[in-house]
Design an enzyme around this catalytic site. Structure first.
Site, PDB file in Angstrom:
ATOM      1  NE  ARG A  34      12.500   2.738  -3.567  1.00  0.00           N
ATOM      2  CZ  ARG A  34      12.806   1.804  -2.654  1.00  0.00           C
ATOM      3  NH1 ARG A  34      13.763   1.989  -1.802  1.00  0.00           N
ATOM      4  NH2 ARG A  34      12.125   0.689  -2.617  1.00  0.00           N
ATOM      5  NE  ARG A  38      16.055   3.612   3.722  1.00  0.00           N
ATOM      6  CZ  ARG A  38      15.878   2.308   3.631  1.00  0.00           C
ATOM      7  NH1 ARG A  38      15.817   1.573   4.703  1.00  0.00           N
ATOM      8  NH2 ARG A  38      15.768   1.722   2.459  1.00  0.00           N
ATOM      9  NE  ARG A  47      11.313   6.595   7.486  1.00  0.00           N
ATOM     10  CZ  ARG A  47      11.154   5.850   8.573  1.00  0.00           C
ATOM     11  NH1 ARG A  47      10.907   6.414   9.735  1.00  0.00           N
ATOM     12  NH2 ARG A  47      11.222   4.529   8.484  1.00  0.00           N
ATOM     13  CG  ASP A  83       6.400   1.977  -1.176  1.00  0.00           C
ATOM     14  OD1 ASP A  83       7.641   2.102  -1.166  1.00  0.00           O
ATOM     15  OD2 ASP A  83       5.841   0.876  -1.372  1.00  0.00           O
ATOM     16  CE1 TYR A 158       7.767  -6.384  -1.747  1.00  0.00           C
ATOM     17  CE2 TYR A 158       7.223  -5.498  -3.911  1.00  0.00           C
ATOM     18  CZ  TYR A 158       8.157  -5.775  -2.934  1.00  0.00           C
ATOM     19  OH  TYR A 158       9.470  -5.463  -3.121  1.00  0.00           O
TER      20      TYR A 158
HETATM   21  O1  CP3 Z   1      12.025   7.223  -6.240  1.00  0.00           O
HETATM   22  C1  CP3 Z   1      11.668   7.973  -5.308  1.00  0.00           C
HETATM   23  O2  CP3 Z   1      12.452   8.732  -4.719  1.00  0.00           O
HETATM   24  C2  CP3 Z   1      10.188   8.033  -4.964  1.00  0.00           C
HETATM   25  C3  CP3 Z   1       9.764   7.238  -3.861  1.00  0.00           C
HETATM   26  C4  CP3 Z   1       9.694   5.725  -3.947  1.00  0.00           C
HETATM   27  C5  CP3 Z   1       9.843   4.906  -2.804  1.00  0.00           C
HETATM   28  N1  CP3 Z   1       9.583   3.617  -3.167  1.00  0.00           N
HETATM   29  C6  CP3 Z   1      10.171   5.406  -1.463  1.00  0.00           C
HETATM   30  C7  CP3 Z   1      10.599   4.467  -0.412  1.00  0.00           C
HETATM   31  C8  CP3 Z   1       9.417   4.882  -5.016  1.00  0.00           C
HETATM   32  C9  CP3 Z   1       9.209   5.227  -6.480  1.00  0.00           C
HETATM   33  C10 CP3 Z   1       9.338   3.552  -4.500  1.00  0.00           C
HETATM   34  C11 CP3 Z   1       9.001   2.392  -5.338  1.00  0.00           C
HETATM   35  C12 CP3 Z   1       9.042   1.058  -4.750  1.00  0.00           C
HETATM   36  N2  CP3 Z   1       8.691   0.674  -3.495  1.00  0.00           N
HETATM   37  C13 CP3 Z   1       9.387  -0.112  -5.472  1.00  0.00           C
HETATM   38  C14 CP3 Z   1       9.728  -0.160  -6.938  1.00  0.00           C
HETATM   39  C15 CP3 Z   1      11.102   0.277  -7.205  1.00  0.00           C
HETATM   40  C16 CP3 Z   1      12.183  -0.552  -6.572  1.00  0.00           C
HETATM   41  O3  CP3 Z   1      12.949   0.004  -5.792  1.00  0.00           O
HETATM   42  O4  CP3 Z   1      12.269  -1.747  -6.894  1.00  0.00           O
HETATM   43  C17 CP3 Z   1       9.287  -1.203  -4.598  1.00  0.00           C
HETATM   44  C18 CP3 Z   1       9.592  -2.644  -4.925  1.00  0.00           C
HETATM   45  C19 CP3 Z   1       8.831  -0.696  -3.347  1.00  0.00           C
HETATM   46  C20 CP3 Z   1       8.530  -1.469  -2.119  1.00  0.00           C
HETATM   47  C21 CP3 Z   1       9.398  -1.036  -0.994  1.00  0.00           C
HETATM   48  N3  CP3 Z   1       9.231   0.144  -0.292  1.00  0.00           N
HETATM   49  C22 CP3 Z   1      10.486  -1.711  -0.428  1.00  0.00           C
HETATM   50  C23 CP3 Z   1      11.000  -3.054  -0.897  1.00  0.00           C
HETATM   51  C24 CP3 Z   1      10.963  -0.913   0.611  1.00  0.00           C
HETATM   52  C25 CP3 Z   1      12.078  -1.197   1.567  1.00  0.00           C
HETATM   53  C26 CP3 Z   1      13.365  -1.364   0.896  1.00  0.00           C
HETATM   54  C27 CP3 Z   1      14.452  -0.599   1.566  1.00  0.00           C
HETATM   55  O5  CP3 Z   1      14.979   0.274   0.871  1.00  0.00           O
HETATM   56  O6  CP3 Z   1      14.721  -0.868   2.737  1.00  0.00           O
HETATM   57  C28 CP3 Z   1      10.188   0.258   0.662  1.00  0.00           C
HETATM   58  C29 CP3 Z   1      10.360   1.378   1.599  1.00  0.00           C
HETATM   59  C30 CP3 Z   1      10.697   2.707   0.970  1.00  0.00           C
HETATM   60  N4  CP3 Z   1      10.089   3.213  -0.146  1.00  0.00           N
HETATM   61  C31 CP3 Z   1      11.635   3.656   1.469  1.00  0.00           C
HETATM   62  C32 CP3 Z   1      11.567   4.761   0.608  1.00  0.00           C
HETATM   63  C33 CP3 Z   1      12.329   6.062   0.737  1.00  0.00           C
HETATM   64  C34 CP3 Z   1      12.462   3.522   2.732  1.00  0.00           C
HETATM   65  C35 CP3 Z   1      11.555   3.877   3.859  1.00  0.00           C
HETATM   66  C36 CP3 Z   1      12.199   4.466   5.063  1.00  0.00           C
HETATM   67  O7  CP3 Z   1      12.373   5.705   5.136  1.00  0.00           O
HETATM   68  O8  CP3 Z   1      12.487   3.688   5.990  1.00  0.00           O
END
Ligand code: CP3
Length: 351
Positions: A34, A38, A47, A83, A158
């Site tokens: 990640r 943010r 964003r 994502d 999910y």
């Molecule tokens: O790693 C990176 O920088 C690449 C981008 C990436 C995102 N999500 C961007 C993201 C990757 C590889 C993921 C994977 C992901 N997404 C996982 C597996 C890894 C982990 O963290 O467990 C999972 C379970 C998700 C599902 C997901 N997407 C969740 C649970 C959330 C919200 C959680 C939170 O942080 O609030 C997201 C949203 C998300 N995915 C964001 C980002 C940058 C935040 C979105 C925003 O800008 O509001």
């Protein structure tokens, strides 16, 4: 002589890829799960004008935020900005982010599973493939690009729960009470994942990571029965020649022997297990990635440095270690601490 892009890539040796293959490197490569997101003001700047899904679906913007942590942190590998749920939407599931993922109509019946389609990757997720192509041009000779997908079980979590969950009662109920339903769903997700990752590899992804964030919520025997066969099938179905596969299962310290059986080239580790113990269990024919507790990045810099040193010491100079966090970086972490961590890894591991 003018080198083609492909020839040029062949001449570049990336520490990250060498470490994935278990080869020695001058210093330990590092990236952060990640790493785009943010905690970076430059991400928030992009964003604020678009939703998260719009960002994922606009290749120029997705590429821009993928590059941000490379410029700022000096990480040794980039990960595609998208994502894990991006390819699930075109399977026929309405998706929203608030901020976590929400599916309007969670999967509960056989009819719903039958109605799920396998997307045509070029037509249904063209933006993902286009982002990869832009990034390969942008990163030429600088850093390799990691593609990724959610592991079948984590995606199924999910799809069945409809959102994140504390106890995952719905997916587990399906798994234990309606195993044929669970199997039908997993088979469909495996096939989607296989085609999705292969399309990313064709587009130019130089490594792929499979995120099994929720793979650790079952007992080891049930991991072996309900999760492992599907990940094996997925990994076996990848066109992985020259492309290392990383498998990360959060909460898997008590079943690393089983995680290894999935057949990845690299095993991702959370911080619940010492890197030394993990490497003893895994043996030296597989590389490891990890495993700093992400909340350590809230600590003062001397503590961050001490923890980086501790993990490097646990690895004891063995080849095949990629430094990373044990899970994604948290949105409120001071960016300069993340940058300091990367600098520590490079400085303390330099031979
Ligand atoms: O790693 C990176 O920088 C690449 C981008 C990436 C995102 N999500 C961007 C993201 C990757 C590889 C993921 C994977 C992901 N997404 C996982 C597996 C890894 C982990 O963290 O467990 C999972 C379970 C998700 C599902 C997901 N997407 C969740 C649970 C959330 C919200 C959680 C939170 O942080 O609030 C997201 C949203 C998300 N995915 C964001 C980002 C940058 C935040 C979105 C925003 O800008 O509001």
């Amino acid at each position: 002589m003018i080198l083609s892009l492909e020839d040029h890539y062949m001449t570049v040796e990336y520490d990250f890829l060498k470490a994935c293959w278990g080869q020695p490197t001058e210093r330990t490569p590092v990236w952060l799960m990640r790493q785009a997101g943010r905690y970076l003001p430059q991400y928030m700047e992009v964003r604020k004008n678009v939703t998260f899904l719009e960002l994922c679906k606009t290749p120029e913007l997705a590429a821009e935020v993928t590059i941000q942590p490379i410029d700022y942190l000096g990480a040794d590998a980039a990960i595609l900005f998208s994502d894990i749920l991006t390819p699930v939407e075109p399977m026929g599931m309405e998706l929203d982010f608030n901020p976590g993922p929400v599916f309007a109509d969670p999967i509960r019946t056989k009819a719903q599973i039958d109605a799920l389609r396998i997307p045509e990757m070029e037509e249904d997720v063209p933006y993902v493939l286009e982002t990869i192509k832009i990034l390969r041009r942008e990163f030429e000779g600088r850093v390799p690009l990691i593609g990724f997908a959610g592991a079948p079980f984590t995606l199924a979590c999910y799809m069945v729960e409809g959102k994140g969950s504390k106890d995952f009662a719905q997916i587990k109920r399906m798994m234990y009470a309606e195993p044929e339903l669970f199997a039908a769903l997993m088979e469909k997700v495996v096939e989607m994942d296989r085609q999705y990752l292969n399309a990313q590899i064709v587009a130019g992804a130089q490594a792929v990571q499979i995120f099994d964030t929720w793979g650790g919520i079952v007992s080891p025997v049930d991991f072996e029965r309900f999760i492992l066969p599907y990940v094996q099938k997925l990994i076996n179905g990848l066109n992985r020649d020259g492309v290392p596969v990383i498998y990360f299962v959060k909460g898997s310290g008590a079943m690393l022997d089983l995680v290894k059986k999935a057949g990845s080239d690299v095993v991702g580790l959370d911080w619940y297990i010492g890197l030394n113990t993990a490497r003893e269990i895994l043996g030296d024919d597989v590389a490891v990635q990890g495993n700093l507790d992400p909340t350590v990045l809230y600590a003062p810099q001397p503590e961050i440095e001490a923890q980086v040193k501790r993990i490097l010491d646990e690895n004891a100079g063995r080849p095949g270690h990629i430094f990373n966090l044990g899970h994604g970086i948290l949105p409120t972490v001071p960016p300069e601490n993340a940058r300091f961590m990367v600098e520590c890894v490079h400085r303390l591991s330099q031979k």
